[in-house]
Design a protein around this motif. Structure first.
Motif, PDB file in Angstrom:
ATOM      1  N   MET A  46      14.207  38.066  65.916  1.00 10.30           N
ATOM      2  CA  MET A  46      15.133  38.029  67.051  1.00 10.30           C
ATOM      3  C   MET A  46      16.569  37.845  66.577  1.00 10.30           C
ATOM      4  O   MET A  46      17.493  38.462  67.112  1.00 10.30           O
ATOM      5  N   LEU A  47      16.762  36.990  65.574  1.00  5.24           N
ATOM      6  CA  LEU A  47      18.111  36.798  65.037  1.00  5.24           C
ATOM      7  C   LEU A  47      18.631  38.077  64.392  1.00  5.24           C
ATOM      8  O   LEU A  47      19.817  38.407  64.525  1.00  5.24           O
ATOM      9  N   GLY A  48      17.755  38.791  63.716  1.00  8.82           N
ATOM     10  CA  GLY A  48      18.153  40.075  63.133  1.00  8.82           C
ATOM     11  C   GLY A  48      18.580  41.063  64.199  1.00  8.82           C
ATOM     12  O   GLY A  48      19.588  41.764  64.043  1.00  8.82           O
ATOM     13  N   GLU A  49      17.818  41.120  65.288  1.00  9.66           N
ATOM     14  CA  GLU A  49      18.170  42.006  66.395  1.00  9.66           C
ATOM     15  C   GLU A  49      19.498  41.591  67.022  1.00  9.66           C
ATOM     16  O   GLU A  49      20.344  42.438  67.343  1.00  9.66           O
ATOM     17  N   ALA A  50      19.685  40.286  67.189  1.00  7.72           N
ATOM     18  CA  ALA A  50      20.943  39.792  67.762  1.00  7.72           C
ATOM     19  C   ALA A  50      22.114  40.130  66.849  1.00  7.72           C
ATOM     20  O   ALA A  50      23.188  40.521  67.322  1.00  7.72           O
ATOM     21  N   LEU A  51      21.913  40.010  65.548  1.00 11.47           N
ATOM     22  CA  LEU A  51      22.969  40.360  64.603  1.00 11.47           C
ATOM     23  C   LEU A  51      23.303  41.843  64.687  1.00 11.47           C
ATOM     24  O   LEU A  51      24.479  42.223  64.714  1.00 11.47           O
ATOM     25  N   ASP A  52      22.275  42.677  64.762  1.00 12.73           N
ATOM     26  CA  ASP A  52      22.502  44.120  64.896  1.00 12.73           C
ATOM     27  C   ASP A  52      23.274  44.432  66.172  1.00 12.73           C
ATOM     28  O   ASP A  52      24.221  45.232  66.162  1.00 12.73           O
ATOM     29  N   LEU A  53      22.869  43.808  67.276  1.00  9.48           N
ATOM     30  CA  LEU A  53      23.570  44.032  68.543  1.00  9.48           C
ATOM     31  C   LEU A  53      25.006  43.544  68.470  1.00  9.48           C
ATOM     32  O   LEU A  53      25.923  44.192  68.977  1.00  9.48           O
ATOM     33  N   PHE A  57      28.249  45.785  69.002  1.00 14.91           N
ATOM     34  CA  PHE A  57      29.238  45.399  70.002  1.00 14.91           C
ATOM     35  C   PHE A  57      30.626  45.291  69.365  1.00 14.91           C
ATOM     36  O   PHE A  57      31.621  45.754  69.930  1.00 14.91           O
ATOM     37  N   SER A  58      30.687  44.693  68.185  1.00 16.86           N
ATOM     38  CA  SER A  58      31.957  44.551  67.479  1.00 16.86           C
ATOM     39  C   SER A  58      32.559  45.911  67.154  1.00 16.86           C
ATOM     40  O   SER A  58      33.767  46.131  67.328  1.00 16.86           O
ATOM     41  N   THR A  59      31.720  46.831  66.715  1.00 17.87           N
ATOM     42  CA  THR A  59      32.192  48.186  66.417  1.00 17.87           C
ATOM     43  C   THR A  59      32.730  48.857  67.672  1.00 17.87           C
ATOM     44  O   THR A  59      33.800  49.480  67.654  1.00 17.87           O
ATOM     45  N   ARG A  60      32.005  48.722  68.773  1.00 17.43           N
ATOM     46  CA  ARG A  60      32.473  49.312  70.039  1.00 17.43           C
ATOM     47  C   ARG A  60      33.794  48.703  70.475  1.00 17.43           C
ATOM     48  O   ARG A  60      34.686  49.414  70.970  1.00 17.43           O
ATOM     49  N   CYS A  61      33.944  47.398  70.283  1.00 12.45           N
ATOM     50  CA  CYS A  61      35.194  46.743  70.661  1.00 12.45           C
ATOM     51  C   CYS A  61      36.354  47.273  69.826  1.00 12.45           C
ATOM     52  O   CYS A  61      37.452  47.507  70.362  1.00 12.45           O
TER      53      CYS A  61
END
Length: 76
Positions: A46-53, A57-61
């Motif tokens: 779950m932490l890996g998935e959260a990191l990926d998200l 998100f950071s890239t989109r920002c």
């Protein structure tokens, strides 16, 4: 001092009971450890998935910030 046969049998029975209880405690601890290991693996996933998200998100920002800056520079 010699122990009677009955006394020896009682000692053996008591030792057997103690060993059985110890084996059950070890098995319970092993099962608990396995459950904790499985929970840790799930948490890590779950932490890996959260990191990926978060990275996505950071890239989109950053893209939106660049687009915003470009649009502001195009304003009259």
């Amino acid at each position: 001092m010699n122990k009677s046969y009955d006394d020896l049998c009682q000692e053996v029975a008591l030792l057997h009971d103690n060993l059985t209880e110890a084996a059950q405690a070890v098995e319970k601890a092993r099962n608990h450890g396995t459950r904790l290991g499985n929970q840790l693996q799930a948490s890590n996933a779950m932490l890996g998935e959260a990191l990926d998200l978060g990275e996505e998100f950071s890239t989109r920002c950053r893209v939106l910030e660049a687009e915003n800056a470009r649009l502001r520079s195009d304003e009259p």
